[in-house]
Design a protein around this motif. Structure first.
Motif, PDB file in Angstrom:
ATOM      1  N   PRO A   1       0.790  -1.244   0.000  1.00 42.72           N
ATOM      2  CA  PRO A   1       0.000   0.000   0.000  1.00 42.72           C
ATOM      3  C   PRO A   1       0.819   1.289   0.000  1.00 42.72           C
ATOM      4  CG  PRO A   1      -0.842  -1.545   1.632  1.00 42.72           C
ATOM      5  CD  PRO A   1       0.422  -2.133   1.093  1.00 42.72           C
ATOM      6  N   TRP A   2       1.976   1.322   0.625  1.00 42.08           N
ATOM      7  CA  TRP A   2       2.756   2.554   0.718  1.00 42.08           C
ATOM      8  C   TRP A   2       3.743   2.733  -0.426  1.00 42.08           C
ATOM      9  CZ3 TRP A   2       7.661   0.845   0.833  1.00 42.08           C
ATOM     10  CH2 TRP A   2       7.912  -0.407   1.392  1.00 42.08           C
ATOM     11  N   LEU A   3       3.801   1.785  -1.325  1.00 43.51           N
ATOM     12  CA  LEU A   3       4.743   1.855  -2.446  1.00 43.51           C
ATOM     13  C   LEU A   3       4.046   2.382  -3.697  1.00 43.51           C
ATOM     14  CD1 LEU A   3       7.628   1.168  -3.386  1.00 43.51           C
ATOM     15  CD2 LEU A   3       6.775  -1.085  -4.014  1.00 43.51           C
ATOM     16  N   HIS A   4       4.487   3.533  -4.188  1.00 45.11           N
ATOM     17  CA  HIS A   4       3.905   4.144  -5.381  1.00 45.11           C
ATOM     18  C   HIS A   4       5.012   4.328  -6.418  1.00 45.11           C
ATOM     19  CE1 HIS A   4       0.317   4.895  -3.042  1.00 45.11           C
ATOM     20  NE2 HIS A   4       1.085   5.417  -2.104  1.00 45.11           N
ATOM     21  N   LEU A   5       5.080   3.411  -7.359  1.00 44.44           N
ATOM     22  CA  LEU A   5       6.117   3.458  -8.383  1.00 44.44           C
ATOM     23  C   LEU A   5       5.630   4.247  -9.592  1.00 44.44           C
ATOM     24  CD1 LEU A   5       7.295  -0.250  -8.201  1.00 44.44           C
ATOM     25  CD2 LEU A   5       8.434   1.749  -7.254  1.00 44.44           C
ATOM     26  N   PRO A   6       6.330   5.316  -9.945  1.00 49.97           N
ATOM     27  CA  PRO A   6       5.893   6.132 -11.084  1.00 49.97           C
ATOM     28  C   PRO A   6       6.210   5.474 -12.421  1.00 49.97           C
ATOM     29  CG  PRO A   6       7.918   7.010 -10.186  1.00 49.97           C
ATOM     30  CD  PRO A   6       7.517   5.857  -9.294  1.00 49.97           C
ATOM     31  N   VAL A   7       5.342   5.745 -13.387  1.00 48.91           N
ATOM     32  CA  VAL A   7       5.584   5.335 -14.768  1.00 48.91           C
ATOM     33  C   VAL A   7       5.413   6.572 -15.648  1.00 48.91           C
ATOM     34  CG1 VAL A   7       4.991   2.901 -14.545  1.00 48.91           C
ATOM     35  CG2 VAL A   7       3.200   4.542 -14.996  1.00 48.91           C
ATOM     36  N   ARG A   8       6.229   6.655 -16.697  1.00 43.60           N
ATOM     37  CA  ARG A   8       6.187   7.818 -17.585  1.00 43.60           C
ATOM     38  C   ARG A   8       6.642   7.400 -18.967  1.00 43.60           C
ATOM     39  NH1 ARG A   8      10.414  12.536 -17.843  1.00 43.60           N
ATOM     40  NH2 ARG A   8       9.264  14.060 -19.048  1.00 43.60           N
ATOM     41  N   ALA A   9       5.941   7.871 -19.970  1.00 40.27           N
ATOM     42  CA  ALA A   9       6.323   7.582 -21.349  1.00 40.27           C
ATOM     43  C   ALA A   9       6.097   8.825 -22.197  1.00 40.27           C
ATOM     44  CB  ALA A   9       5.515   6.415 -21.894  1.00 40.27           C
ATOM     45  N   ILE A  10       7.014   9.052 -23.104  1.00 35.01           N
ATOM     46  CA  ILE A  10       6.911  10.171 -24.038  1.00 35.01           C
ATOM     47  C   ILE A  10       7.075   9.617 -25.446  1.00 35.01           C
ATOM     48  CG2 ILE A  10       7.937  12.334 -24.822  1.00 35.01           C
ATOM     49  CD1 ILE A  10       8.969  12.716 -21.948  1.00 35.01           C
ATOM     50  N   ALA A  11       6.176  10.026 -26.322  1.00 32.94           N
ATOM     51  CA  ALA A  11       6.287   9.657 -27.733  1.00 32.94           C
ATOM     52  C   ALA A  11       6.255  10.937 -28.556  1.00 32.94           C
ATOM     53  CB  ALA A  11       5.156   8.727 -28.139  1.00 32.94           C
ATOM     54  N   ALA A  12       7.146  11.040 -29.512  1.00 33.87           N
ATOM     55  CA  ALA A  12       7.205  12.212 -30.388  1.00 33.87           C
ATOM     56  C   ALA A  12       7.390  11.732 -31.822  1.00 33.87           C
ATOM     57  CB  ALA A  12       8.353  13.123 -29.987  1.00 33.87           C
TER      58      ALA A  12
END
Length: 109
Positions: A84-95
């Motif tokens: 519950p306390w673990l928040h792993l970010p995800v991010r993607a960029i497409a150009a």
């Protein structure tokens, strides 16, 4: 047991990363076509996320921009978590370059 939880959490994070990348790519495909807009790209990316990963990517954020030469879509969020306390970010960029008929200089209209 701890190693199993870590392995499953890593797999969930990888899957969420793949979903955000696919959403960004779908969005940029919609934004880059002739007649497309940043709003088209954002809507396409949000639609993809709602179909492919509504429970995989939490708190999704989508931003898109389109200039004369380039379309760009960024998708962010957090991976689903076993802890519950673990928040792993995800991010993607497409150009991608935009598709626009520019004509041949000095020829035609």
């Amino acid at each position: 047991m701890f190693l199993i939880v870590v392995a499953v959490q890593f797999a969930l994070w990888q899957h969420a990363s793949a979903v955000t990348k696919a959403a960004a790519e779908e969005g940029v495909r919609a934004a880059r076509v002739e007649g497309g807009s940043a709003a088209d790209g954002e809507a396409e990316a949000r639609g993809f996320l709602s179909q492919a990963g509504p429970s995989i990517v939490g708190a999704p954020g989508v931003s898109a921009r389109r200039s004369f030469d380039e379309a760009r879509v960024e998708v962010t969020g957090t991976a689903i978590s076993l802890v519950p306390w673990l928040h792993l970010p995800v991010r993607a960029i497409a150009a991608s370059p935009t598709e626009e008929y520019r004509g041949i200089p000095g020829v035609g209209p």
